[in-house]
Design an enzyme around this catalytic site. Structure first.
Site, PDB file in Angstrom:
ATOM      1  N   GLY A  69       0.774  -1.235   0.000  1.00 32.08           N
ATOM      2  CA  GLY A  69       0.000   0.000   0.000  1.00 32.08           C
ATOM      3  C   GLY A  69       0.809   1.292   0.000  1.00 32.08           C
ATOM      4  O   GLY A  69       0.248   2.358   0.222  1.00 32.08           O
ATOM      5  N   ALA A  70       2.112   1.211  -0.286  1.00 27.71           N
ATOM      6  CA  ALA A  70       2.938   2.429  -0.249  1.00 27.71           C
ATOM      7  C   ALA A  70       2.555   3.418  -1.365  1.00 27.71           C
ATOM      8  O   ALA A  70       2.472   4.623  -1.130  1.00 27.71           O
ATOM      9  CB  ALA A  70       4.415   2.058  -0.362  1.00 27.71           C
ATOM     10  N   TRP A  71       2.300   2.897  -2.568  1.00 28.59           N
ATOM     11  CA  TRP A  71       1.911   3.805  -3.665  1.00 28.59           C
ATOM     12  C   TRP A  71       0.565   4.466  -3.333  1.00 28.59           C
ATOM     13  O   TRP A  71       0.360   5.641  -3.609  1.00 28.59           O
ATOM     14  CB  TRP A  71       1.804   3.036  -4.994  1.00 28.59           C
ATOM     15  N   ASP A  98      -5.447  -5.749  -5.236  1.00 25.17           N
ATOM     16  CA  ASP A  98      -4.329  -6.704  -5.176  1.00 25.17           C
ATOM     17  C   ASP A  98      -4.842  -8.126  -4.942  1.00 25.17           C
ATOM     18  O   ASP A  98      -5.920  -8.329  -4.362  1.00 25.17           O
ATOM     19  CB  ASP A  98      -3.336  -6.350  -4.065  1.00 25.17           C
ATOM     20  N   ASP A 115      -8.196 -10.114  -8.451  1.00 20.15           N
ATOM     21  CA  ASP A 115      -7.278 -10.209  -9.585  1.00 20.15           C
ATOM     22  C   ASP A 115      -7.682  -9.150 -10.613  1.00 20.15           C
ATOM     23  O   ASP A 115      -8.847  -9.101 -11.026  1.00 20.15           O
ATOM     24  CB  ASP A 115      -7.406 -11.630 -10.179  1.00 20.15           C
ATOM     25  N   ASP A 140       2.219  -1.287 -10.348  1.00 21.97           N
ATOM     26  CA  ASP A 140       3.554  -1.752  -9.948  1.00 21.97           C
ATOM     27  C   ASP A 140       3.497  -3.284  -9.882  1.00 21.97           C
ATOM     28  O   ASP A 140       4.286  -3.908  -9.191  1.00 21.97           O
ATOM     29  CB  ASP A 140       3.857  -1.137  -8.568  1.00 21.97           C
ATOM     30  N   LYS A 178       4.747  -0.698 -14.612  1.00 23.42           N
ATOM     31  CA  LYS A 178       6.048  -1.379 -14.631  1.00 23.42           C
ATOM     32  C   LYS A 178       6.059  -2.363 -15.808  1.00 23.42           C
ATOM     33  O   LYS A 178       5.032  -2.955 -16.122  1.00 23.42           O
ATOM     34  CB  LYS A 178       6.203  -2.143 -13.316  1.00 23.42           C
TER      35      LYS A 178
HETATM   36  C1  LIG Z   1       5.803  -4.902  -6.079  1.00 24.20           C
HETATM   37  S1  LIG Z   1       4.277  -5.263  -5.357  1.00 24.20           S
HETATM   38  C2  LIG Z   1       3.475  -3.701  -5.335  1.00 24.20           C
HETATM   39  C3  LIG Z   1       3.963  -2.760  -4.273  1.00 24.20           C
HETATM   40  C4  LIG Z   1       3.073  -1.529  -4.173  1.00 24.20           C
HETATM   41  N1  LIG Z   1       3.218  -0.674  -5.337  1.00 24.20           N
HETATM   42  C5  LIG Z   1       3.367  -0.701  -2.959  1.00 24.20           C
HETATM   43  O1  LIG Z   1       3.913   0.390  -3.116  1.00 24.20           O
HETATM   44  O2  LIG Z   1       3.050  -1.117  -1.846  1.00 24.20           O
HETATM   45  C6  LIG Z   1       3.430  -6.083  -6.668  1.00 24.20           C
HETATM   46  C7  LIG Z   1       2.033  -6.543  -6.312  1.00 24.20           C
HETATM   47  O3  LIG Z   1       1.358  -6.926  -7.509  1.00 24.20           O
HETATM   48  C8  LIG Z   1       0.360  -7.851  -7.119  1.00 24.20           C
HETATM   49  N2  LIG Z   1      -0.204  -8.515  -8.303  1.00 24.20           N
HETATM   50  C9  LIG Z   1       0.449  -9.312  -9.200  1.00 24.20           C
HETATM   51  N3  LIG Z   1      -0.419  -9.767 -10.119  1.00 24.20           N
HETATM   52  C10 LIG Z   1      -1.647  -9.244  -9.818  1.00 24.20           C
HETATM   53  C11 LIG Z   1      -2.938  -9.358 -10.403  1.00 24.20           C
HETATM   54  N4  LIG Z   1      -3.140 -10.111 -11.492  1.00 24.20           N
HETATM   55  N5  LIG Z   1      -3.980  -8.685  -9.825  1.00 24.20           N
HETATM   56  C12 LIG Z   1      -3.773  -7.929  -8.724  1.00 24.20           C
HETATM   57  N6  LIG Z   1      -2.562  -7.781  -8.125  1.00 24.20           N
HETATM   58  C13 LIG Z   1      -1.514  -8.437  -8.653  1.00 24.20           C
HETATM   59  C14 LIG Z   1       1.114  -8.772  -6.181  1.00 24.20           C
HETATM   60  O4  LIG Z   1       0.226  -9.505  -5.359  1.00 24.20           O
HETATM   61  C15 LIG Z   1       1.983  -7.776  -5.394  1.00 24.20           C
HETATM   62  O5  LIG Z   1       1.405  -7.438  -4.159  1.00 24.20           O
END
Ligand SMILES: C[S@@+](CC[C@H](N)C(=O)[O-])C[C@H]1O[C@@H](n2cnc3c(N)ncnc32)[C@H](O)[C@@H]1O
Length: 238
Positions: A69-71, A98, A115, A140, A178
């Site tokens: 949740g930082a973003w 997420d 998802d 992200d 990303k």
């Molecule tokens: C690098 S982390 C994100 C960090 C976030 N930007 C933050 O600042 O807290 C990537 C996230 O993408 C999520 N993710 C990957 N595929 C996904 C999908 N198909 N649907 C939803 N979330 C997904 C993962 O569960 C993970 O928590």
């Protein structure tokens, strides 16, 4: 002799680089803690947004892959979704999605355990944004498997983001996502360029990852092209 000197200097450089990387990681980790960010990926978005000014008071934002949740923390602050700003009365909205659970955050609505590629998620998202088309979609998201699965996941994620933009993003809106260098990146860039006026790669110093920044969404490009073709064929028939 030269060989051993070169070997030593190479070793020295590698150790130096490793120390520097460890220092940066530690520095960002500590800074994240000091600023109360949920993780240090916050600094990537801060860097991008400081430069490109995507998040403004009153804006509606979708944060894809939002956990932990930082973003979203940054978006809440910058779009003033809690209404806490003394300087700007306009309040925005932040919706984070997420696959994982996201701990509640004042000023954000979270769709945990959802998802982004699932149509049910889109329906719920529209309920949370009644009549308010988002100004910004940010992602992200990272693939969660390796090998072919990763490749497929990467493809599904990126295509879903474009699909999401086409369904909900407002004209003039922005997408930050990303991506992974490779053949798919080129395809993605082409698809983005077809619907956004300005598409560029950004490489924040706080991250080893690359992002596409797509700005000025042209929502009705395809519809206008369709109307234009009909008008042209009508004129020809006269
Ligand atoms: C690098 S982390 C994100 C960090 C976030 N930007 C933050 O600042 O807290 C990537 C996230 O993408 C999520 N993710 C990957 N595929 C996904 C999908 N198909 N649907 C939803 N979330 C997904 C993962 O569960 C993970 O928590």
């Amino acid at each position: 002799m030269w060989y051993s000197v070169l070997q030593k200097s190479h070793l020295h450089t590698s150790v130096h680089l490793l120390k520097k990387a460890a220092h940066n990681l530690k520095g960002n980790g500590t800074a994240a803690h000091v600023h109360n960010y949920r993780c240090r990926s916050a600094f990537k978005l801060l860097e991008i947004d400081d430069k490109y000014k995507l998040l403004k008071p009153g804006f509606n934002v979708i944060d894809c892959g939002a956990a932990p949740g930082a973003w979203s923390q940054i978006a809440v602050h910058r779009v003033n979704s809690t209404g806490a700003s003394e300087y700007n009365p306009t309040c925005g909205t932040v919706v984070g999605i997420d696959l994982l659970h996201i701990a509640p955050l004042d000023g954000a609505h979270f769709l945990s355990n959802h998802d982004i590629t699932d149509p049910v998620t889109l329906a719920k998202l529209l309920e949370l944004l009644p009549g308010a088309q988002p100004h910004v979609i940010m992602s992200d998201m990272a693939p969660n498997a390796s090998g072919f699965k990763e490749m497929n996941h990467e493809k599904v994620i990126t295509m879903s983001l474009i699909d999401l933009a086409e369904k909900v993003l407002q004209t003039g809106g922005s997408l930050i996502c990303k991506y992974w260098d490779g053949a798919l990146a080129h395809q993605l860039q082409q698809k983005l360029s077809a619907v956004f006026r300005d598409v560029r790669t950004v490489n924040p110093k706080a991250s080893r990852k690359l992002f596409f920044l797509a700005r000025s969404y042209r929502k009705n490009k395809i519809v206008w092209l369709y109307i234009f073709m009909h008008v042209v064929s009508f004129v020809h028939l006269q």
